[in-house]
Each structure stands twice: as structure tokens, then as C-alpha cells.
Enzyme design. Structure first.
Site, mmCIF file in Angstrom:
data_model
loop_
_atom_site.group_PDB
_atom_site.id
_atom_site.type_symbol
_atom_site.label_atom_id
_atom_site.label_comp_id
_atom_site.label_asym_id
_atom_site.label_seq_id
_atom_site.Cartn_x
_atom_site.Cartn_y
_atom_site.Cartn_z
ATOM 1 N N VAL A 1 32.486 -1.162 12.383
ATOM 2 C CA VAL A 1 31.933 -2.486 12.507
ATOM 3 C C VAL A 1 32.987 -3.273 11.726
ATOM 4 O O VAL A 1 32.751 -4.598 11.624
ATOM 5 C CB VAL A 1 30.745 -2.371 11.596
ATOM 6 C CG1 VAL A 1 31.022 -2.511 10.371
ATOM 7 C CG2 VAL A 1 30.094 -3.885 11.951
ATOM 8 N N TYR A 2 33.999 -3.082 11.003
ATOM 9 C CA TYR A 2 35.112 -3.584 10.465
ATOM 10 C C TYR A 2 35.809 -4.553 11.260
ATOM 11 O O TYR A 2 36.534 -3.977 12.185
ATOM 12 C CB TYR A 2 36.015 -2.785 9.569
ATOM 13 C CG TYR A 2 35.289 -2.224 8.240
ATOM 14 C CD1 TYR A 2 34.241 -2.638 7.815
ATOM 15 C CD2 TYR A 2 35.920 -1.245 7.792
ATOM 16 C CE1 TYR A 2 33.522 -1.710 6.821
ATOM 17 C CE2 TYR A 2 35.666 -0.726 6.599
ATOM 18 C CZ TYR A 2 34.191 -1.002 6.108
ATOM 19 O OH TYR A 2 33.701 -0.308 4.943
ATOM 20 N N SER A 3 35.633 -5.830 11.415
ATOM 21 C CA SER A 3 36.280 -6.748 12.323
ATOM 22 C C SER A 3 36.032 -6.383 13.795
ATOM 23 O O SER A 3 36.983 -6.596 14.684
ATOM 24 C CB SER A 3 37.909 -7.017 12.127
ATOM 25 O OG SER A 3 38.101 -7.145 10.820
ATOM 26 N N GLY B 1 35.783 -3.553 15.250
ATOM 27 C CA GLY B 1 36.657 -2.361 15.680
ATOM 28 C C GLY B 1 38.294 -2.620 15.459
ATOM 29 O O GLY B 1 39.120 -1.775 15.617
#
Length: 332
Positions: free
Chosen positions: A64-66, A68
Site C-alpha cells: 500500500v505504500y504509495s 505500490g
């Protein structure tokens, strides 16, 4: 750099883990999960290199960080830098919203299988060393999640599995069910833990120590609050970190007392506040590898310096004395 076994496994991890939430978002990118303070790929690469130069072999990211992009830039850096895959430990996570559709999040068998393949593609690797459930999924039976995780381990796509913030009864239930069915067991807990949030000492940390679970705390510097004097100038992250600001908004009065005590010790010792806050954490039994982020070169330098700082029992007691109980923070 020092290295320890993660929990009771044979996996060796550096005593400092580089968290990659701040990496991989181009300026203006409005993908879900993008942080306003995140660095683009060109800005991120030097921190990956600095981590390797310090001897850090442990990198933590999440799907979920940025949206992908964090996984993508980490995978590309390791490939173009020629870093042997077996020389690093890559950890990523699953659960958060990735697609605007009914099955676009969570810990169902369908979503775990899909998101793991997507993470492997973005990371440009055939396997993940540590695959973690990002939070508890109240809409999926934990038995379904555990069996799916067991299957991806047996398929060779995952080496170990871990969990992140949840109630201790939930984690105990998951460990019990894994043992009952002969499924792969969680080996690590990525929990919210730092000098101004120590509620995990009540139940989760004793449970993990009893079960041989390695602790890799997130936000060991309390979203930067422990890294600078209370009245210092706001950073970009401090101004825009909605999640962090919401977590600590109701406890500022008591949190400030802890930060002030840390600042006093920093002046006395001549060490950065971040260094001392991490030295305190590294002295705690069961803590294997705190996860630290870096958006400025001194961030990693200050973190690694904690390995050479040994606080006295009196100094530890002084830092802990102002603490006051907090509501549960970070489980959602």
C-alpha cells in the site's frame, strides 16, 4: 552493524531496519497511500545505498505504500545496484486498500494470492523473506488467512510470515490455530512502540517474548516527535502526517514531558535525541530490529549510532518516569 536472529528463527537481520514508507512517490503522484513527504526514485536511491553501506540488510515496505511505488523503487534499486538477492532481507505487507473494488483489500485467500504476486512483480524477486499481515482483518476468518499464508510459504514464494499491530488476544489466537492445524507460524510482530507509546509492554511484548516472536517496532521515533525538541520548527512530515497527528493529538501534554526528558539527556550526553530514543529501545528485551525511515542523510547515521550507546539503568529510569498511559493507538 550488529545482526540478530529474528525471533527464534535462523534468519539474521540487522539491528536497524530501513522502513520504506517514505520512498517511491514522484512529485504530484496522487496514488492511494502516497505520503506528502515521500521521496521520488532519484531521491530514494541514495538512502538505500547509505543503508547498505551501514551494513543494514533488512528492508521493510508494504504493497500500500504509495500505491505500490515503494516496492517498485526498492526492487529496481537492488537490481540495478547488483545486490545479491540472498544478501538482503525484504519484508512487505498485505491488507490495505489497493483497488477500488469489493476484493481490493483485506486478508482473504483471493487477495493474499493476488497481492503477493503483485508485490513480487514490483520487487522484481521470486520470493519475499518476510510477508506480514498489515492489520487484523475483521471481515475474513483468521483460519482462511492462516491457511493461505501457509500455502504461499509451501509454494516457495514466502520464507517467513509476520504480523503487525493488533490486540494480543488476536495474536494469541492466530498462534494457537497455526499450531493446532500445523500451519506456518508467525515469527515476528511489527508493533507500534516507542518512548511515548509503551502500551505494548502490558500484554503484546510479554506474549511475544514467551512465544519466541521477534519484535520489529514501527514508529520507534513516534513519527519524528522523539527526534527533536518539542518546540522545534515543524517538518514537512509533521505538518502533513494526518495519521500520526491524529494518533498523538490527545496526549501532547504527557508526551511533551517525555520528549523534554529526552532532550535534557541529549544535551548532557552529546548524542542526538533519535540516537538515544533508539538506544533505549534496543536495550529492551525482545526487540530485534526497530524500523526507521530516512529522508535526510543524518537520519540513518543517528539511528545506526544507537548501536554504540549503552544507557545506564538510571538514565533508562529517568526517560521512562514521565510516561502516562495512552489509549490504544495504531491498530487501524
Amino acid at each position: 552493524m550488529d545482526y540478530v536472529n529474528l525471533g527464534k528463527t535462523g534468519l539474521k537481520v540487522s539491528r536497524i531496519c530501513l522502513g520504506c514508507m517514505s520512498d517511491g512517490a514522484p512529485i504530484g503522484d496522487l496514488k492511494p497511500g502516497r505520503q506528502a513527504w515521500a521521496l521520488d526514485e532519484q531521491q530514494s536511491d541514495p538512502f538505500f545505498r547509505q543503508a547498505l553501506d551501514h551494513g543494514i540488510n533488512f528492508f521493510d515496505t508494504a504493497n500500500v505504500y504509495s500505491g505500490g511505488a515503494s516496492e517498485e523503487v526498492l526492487g529496481r534499486f537492488l537490481r540495478k545496484a547488483g545486490v545479491p538477492r540472498e544478501s538482503v532481507v525484504i519484508a512487505t505487507k498485505v491488507n490495505g486498500l489497493m483497488r477500488d473494488e469489493p476484493n481490493g483489500k483485506g486478508l482473504s485467500r483471493k487477495e493474499i494470492f493476488h497481492e503477493l504476486d503483485e508485490s513480487l512483480r514490483r520487487l522484481q524477486t521470486d520470493f519475499v523473506d518476510l510477508y506480514q499481515i498489515h492489520r487484523w482483518d475483521y471481515e475474513t476468518p483468521i483460519e482462511e488467512t492462516l491457511e493461505a499464508l501457509h500455502d504461499v510459504v509451501k509454494a516457495g514464494k514466502v520464507r517467513y510470515i509476520g504480523a503487525s499491530s493488533m490486540y494480543s488476544w488476536q495474536f494469541a489466537k492466530a498462534l494457537y490455530l497455526a499450531d493446532l492445524h500445523g500451519w506456518t507460524r508467525f515469527v515476528s510482530m511489527q508493533n507500534h512502540y516507542n518512548l511515548i507509546y509503551r502500551e505494548e509492554e502490558r500484554e503484546m511484548i510479554p506474549l511475544c517474548r514467551a512465544e519466541g516472536i521477534g519484535l520489529i517496532p514501527w514508529s520507534p521515533l513516534a513519527r519524528g516527535r522523539l527526534a527533536r525538541p518539542w518546540q522545534s520548527e515543524q517538518t514537512k512530515r509533521g505538518e502533513t502526517d494526518v495519521f500520526g497527528n491524529r494518533m498523538y493529538a490527545k496526549t501532547e501534554e504527557t508526551d511533551r514531558k517525555v520528549v523534554d526528558r529526552l532532550a535534557d539527556l541529549s544535551k548532557k550526553r552529546g548524542n542526538a535525541q533519535a540516537t538515544l530514543a533508539l538506544a533505549w529501545m534496543l536495550a529492551k528485551p525482545g526487540v530485534d530490529s526497530p524500523i526507521v525511515g530516512a529522508t535526510k542523510p543524518h537520519h540513518l547515521d543517528d539511528s545506526v549510532a544507537a548501536l554504540d550507546v549503552k544507557l545506564t539503568p538510571e538514565e533508562i529510569a529517568s526517560l521512562e518516569e514521565p510516561y502516562a498511559p495512552h489509549p490504544v493507538l495504531g491498530f487501524s
